[in-house]
Design a protein around this motif. Structure first.
Motif, PDB file in Angstrom:
ATOM      1  N   MET A   1       0.936  -1.205   0.100  1.00  0.00           N
ATOM      2  CA  MET A   1      -0.232   0.056   0.108  1.00  0.00           C
ATOM      3  C   MET A   1       0.856   1.213   0.102  1.00  0.00           C
ATOM      4  SD  MET A   1      -3.402   0.869   1.932  1.00  0.00           S
ATOM      5  CE  MET A   1      -3.936   2.704   1.925  1.00  0.00           C
ATOM      6  N   ASN A   2       0.432   2.192  -0.658  1.00  0.00           N
ATOM      7  CA  ASN A   2       1.197   3.443  -0.738  1.00  0.00           C
ATOM      8  C   ASN A   2       0.898   4.388   0.557  1.00  0.00           C
ATOM      9  OD1 ASN A   2       2.220   2.948  -3.398  1.00  0.00           O
ATOM     10  ND2 ASN A   2       0.365   4.043  -4.490  1.00  0.00           N
ATOM     11  N   GLU A   3       2.147   4.769   1.114  1.00  0.00           N
ATOM     12  CA  GLU A   3       1.915   5.559   2.212  1.00  0.00           C
ATOM     13  C   GLU A   3       1.551   6.898   1.802  1.00  0.00           C
ATOM     14  OE1 GLU A   3       4.997   7.274   5.796  1.00  0.00           O
ATOM     15  OE2 GLU A   3       5.935   6.306   4.047  1.00  0.00           O
ATOM     16  N   ARG A   4       0.538   7.337   2.621  1.00  0.00           N
ATOM     17  CA  ARG A   4      -0.014   8.809   2.473  1.00  0.00           C
ATOM     18  C   ARG A   4       0.860   9.810   3.210  1.00  0.00           C
ATOM     19  NH1 ARG A   4      -6.095   8.804  -0.012  1.00  0.00           N
ATOM     20  NH2 ARG A   4      -6.062   6.922  -1.030  1.00  0.00           N
ATOM     21  N   PHE A   5       0.738  10.899   2.682  1.00  0.00           N
ATOM     22  CA  PHE A   5       1.354  12.228   3.248  1.00  0.00           C
ATOM     23  C   PHE A   5       0.382  13.098   3.487  1.00  0.00           C
ATOM     24  CE2 PHE A   5       4.572   9.365   1.518  1.00  0.00           C
ATOM     25  CZ  PHE A   5       5.656   9.212   2.537  1.00  0.00           C
ATOM     26  N   ILE A   6       0.779  14.228   4.415  1.00  0.00           N
ATOM     27  CA  ILE A   6      -0.236  15.435   4.495  1.00  0.00           C
ATOM     28  C   ILE A   6       0.604  16.585   4.586  1.00  0.00           C
ATOM     29  CG2 ILE A   6      -2.157  16.437   5.838  1.00  0.00           C
ATOM     30  CD1 ILE A   6      -2.850  13.560   6.783  1.00  0.00           C
ATOM     31  N   ILE A   7       0.436  17.642   4.054  1.00  0.00           N
ATOM     32  CA  ILE A   7       0.755  18.776   4.090  1.00  0.00           C
ATOM     33  C   ILE A   7      -0.342  19.940   4.593  1.00  0.00           C
ATOM     34  CG2 ILE A   7       2.328  20.798   3.128  1.00  0.00           C
ATOM     35  CD1 ILE A   7       3.735  18.807   1.616  1.00  0.00           C
ATOM     36  N   ASP A   8      -0.078  20.818   5.298  1.00  0.00           N
ATOM     37  CA  ASP A   8      -1.104  22.082   5.709  1.00  0.00           C
ATOM     38  C   ASP A   8      -0.614  22.999   4.813  1.00  0.00           C
ATOM     39  OD1 ASP A   8      -2.642  20.549   7.094  1.00  0.00           O
ATOM     40  OD2 ASP A   8      -1.864  21.269   9.137  1.00  0.00           O
ATOM     41  N   TYR A   9      -1.406  23.952   4.128  1.00  0.00           N
ATOM     42  CA  TYR A   9      -1.101  24.969   3.425  1.00  0.00           C
ATOM     43  C   TYR A   9      -2.129  26.090   4.052  1.00  0.00           C
ATOM     44  CZ  TYR A   9      -0.632  28.665  -0.057  1.00  0.00           C
ATOM     45  OH  TYR A   9      -0.640  29.912  -0.701  1.00  0.00           O
TER      46      TYR A   9
ATOM     47  N   ALA B   1       3.124   9.211  -5.790  1.00  0.00           N
ATOM     48  CA  ALA B   1       2.430   9.034  -6.980  1.00  0.00           C
ATOM     49  C   ALA B   1       1.676  10.176  -7.401  1.00  0.00           C
ATOM     50  CB  ALA B   1       1.674   8.074  -7.151  1.00  0.00           C
ATOM     51  N   GLY B   2       0.945  10.879  -6.554  1.00  0.00           N
ATOM     52  CA  GLY B   2       0.172  11.856  -6.652  1.00  0.00           C
ATOM     53  C   GLY B   2      -0.688  12.378  -5.811  1.00  0.00           C
ATOM     54  N   VAL B   3      -1.465  13.440  -5.734  1.00  0.00           N
ATOM     55  CA  VAL B   3      -2.131  13.996  -4.799  1.00  0.00           C
ATOM     56  C   VAL B   3      -3.636  13.679  -4.695  1.00  0.00           C
ATOM     57  CG1 VAL B   3      -3.263  16.393  -3.899  1.00  0.00           C
ATOM     58  CG2 VAL B   3      -0.710  16.150  -4.501  1.00  0.00           C
ATOM     59  N   TYR B   4      -4.230  13.095  -3.711  1.00  0.00           N
ATOM     60  CA  TYR B   4      -5.442  12.475  -3.691  1.00  0.00           C
ATOM     61  C   TYR B   4      -6.410  13.475  -3.331  1.00  0.00           C
ATOM     62  CZ  TYR B   4      -3.754   7.882  -4.235  1.00  0.00           C
ATOM     63  OH  TYR B   4      -3.388   6.838  -4.850  1.00  0.00           O
ATOM     64  N   SER B   5      -6.263  14.678  -2.449  1.00  0.00           N
ATOM     65  CA  SER B   5      -7.210  15.817  -1.994  1.00  0.00           C
ATOM     66  C   SER B   5      -6.442  17.042  -1.727  1.00  0.00           C
ATOM     67  CB  SER B   5      -7.968  15.015  -0.778  1.00  0.00           C
ATOM     68  OG  SER B   5      -7.330  15.090   0.291  1.00  0.00           O
ATOM     69  N   VAL B   6      -7.093  18.204  -1.949  1.00  0.00           N
ATOM     70  CA  VAL B   6      -6.882  19.459  -1.545  1.00  0.00           C
ATOM     71  C   VAL B   6      -8.269  20.093  -1.084  1.00  0.00           C
ATOM     72  CG1 VAL B   6      -6.029  21.704  -2.222  1.00  0.00           C
ATOM     73  CG2 VAL B   6      -5.156  19.544  -3.393  1.00  0.00           C
TER      74      VAL B   6
ATOM     75  N   ASP C   1      11.016  15.965   3.693  1.00  0.00           N
ATOM     76  CA  ASP C   1      10.619  14.731   3.430  1.00  0.00           C
ATOM     77  C   ASP C   1       9.403  14.072   2.779  1.00  0.00           C
ATOM     78  OD1 ASP C   1       9.413  14.952   5.792  1.00  0.00           O
ATOM     79  OD2 ASP C   1       9.228  13.326   6.577  1.00  0.00           O
ATOM     80  N   LYS C   2       8.550  15.075   2.416  1.00  0.00           N
ATOM     81  CA  LYS C   2       7.205  15.266   1.715  1.00  0.00           C
ATOM     82  C   LYS C   2       7.466  14.943   0.372  1.00  0.00           C
ATOM     83  CE  LYS C   2       5.018  16.385   5.313  1.00  0.00           C
ATOM     84  NZ  LYS C   2       4.488  15.378   6.449  1.00  0.00           N
ATOM     85  N   PRO C   3       6.619  14.002  -0.320  1.00  0.00           N
ATOM     86  CA  PRO C   3       6.735  13.564  -1.760  1.00  0.00           C
ATOM     87  C   PRO C   3       6.866  14.743  -2.455  1.00  0.00           C
ATOM     88  CG  PRO C   3       5.147  12.046  -0.543  1.00  0.00           C
ATOM     89  CD  PRO C   3       5.715  13.310   0.279  1.00  0.00           C
ATOM     90  N   LYS C   4       7.261  14.645  -3.608  1.00  0.00           N
ATOM     91  CA  LYS C   4       7.256  16.003  -4.656  1.00  0.00           C
ATOM     92  C   LYS C   4       5.951  16.264  -5.209  1.00  0.00           C
ATOM     93  CE  LYS C   4       9.562  17.694  -8.998  1.00  0.00           C
ATOM     94  NZ  LYS C   4       9.380  18.903  -8.648  1.00  0.00           N
TER      95      LYS C   4
END
Length: 162
Positions: free
Chosen positions: A1-9, A23-28, A43-46
């Motif tokens: 399973m792909n690890e999910r990451f979160i960033i607050d903007y 691989a990509g962003v799922y939600s904004v 360390d957050k994905p590109k």
């Protein structure tokens, strides 16, 4: 399973939570939290850092179309609606009926509204650009005041943040 990451903007209209994988962003999505919980770190994905940077450019009035990798999750109908939303260009608006007609199902106005409300990539897939056929503001998951702000911003009525 792909690890999910979160960033607050931190946007001018509230905190936005960016969720995704390498691989990509799922939600904004707007969050009602008051403080940053998930800071931007090296360390957050590109895809997430690109989204963060592009949101910054958008809110500064420097970007009209997003290009970071994102992943759309939904039914085929929802994906058709969201794809049609992408055809509403920056600074313009459309209606549920126009979207229903554009996807070849002019009687699906309510279903289009429902799909619009389930969009997990707010601003990126511009559901805020949908207004009532009479020109009135219609529902927006982030709140009507945010929708009005975003539309004004895209029509250059707001001065970008410094």
């Amino acid at each position: 399973m792909n690890e999910r990451f979160i960033i607050d903007y931190q946007s001018p209209i509230g905190l936005i939570e960016i969720t995704g994988t390498k691989a990509g962003v799922y939600s904004v999505l707007f969050t009602e939290r008051d403080s940053l919980q998930y800071p931007l770190t090296e360390d957050k994905p590109k895809p997430l850092t690109d989204c963060y940077e592009q949101l910054d450019q958008y809110f500064n009035g420097e970007l009209e179309t997003f290009s970071f990798p994102y992943i759309i999750e939904g039914t085929n109908f929802q994906k058709n609606v969201w794809t049609a939303l992408m055809d509403i260009s920056y600074g313009n608006t459309g209606s549920y009926k126009e979207i229903a007609v554009s996807i070849g199902n002019e009687k699906a106005i309510r279903a289009v509204g429902s799909a619009n409300g389930r969009n997990k990539l707010c601003i990126v897939i511009p559901c805020h650009r949908i207004i009532g056929s009479n020109g009135s503001l219609t529902g927006y998951a982030g709140g009507l005041w945010r929708k009005e702000w975003l539309l004004d911003h895209e029509n250059k009525k707001h001065v970008p943040k410094q």
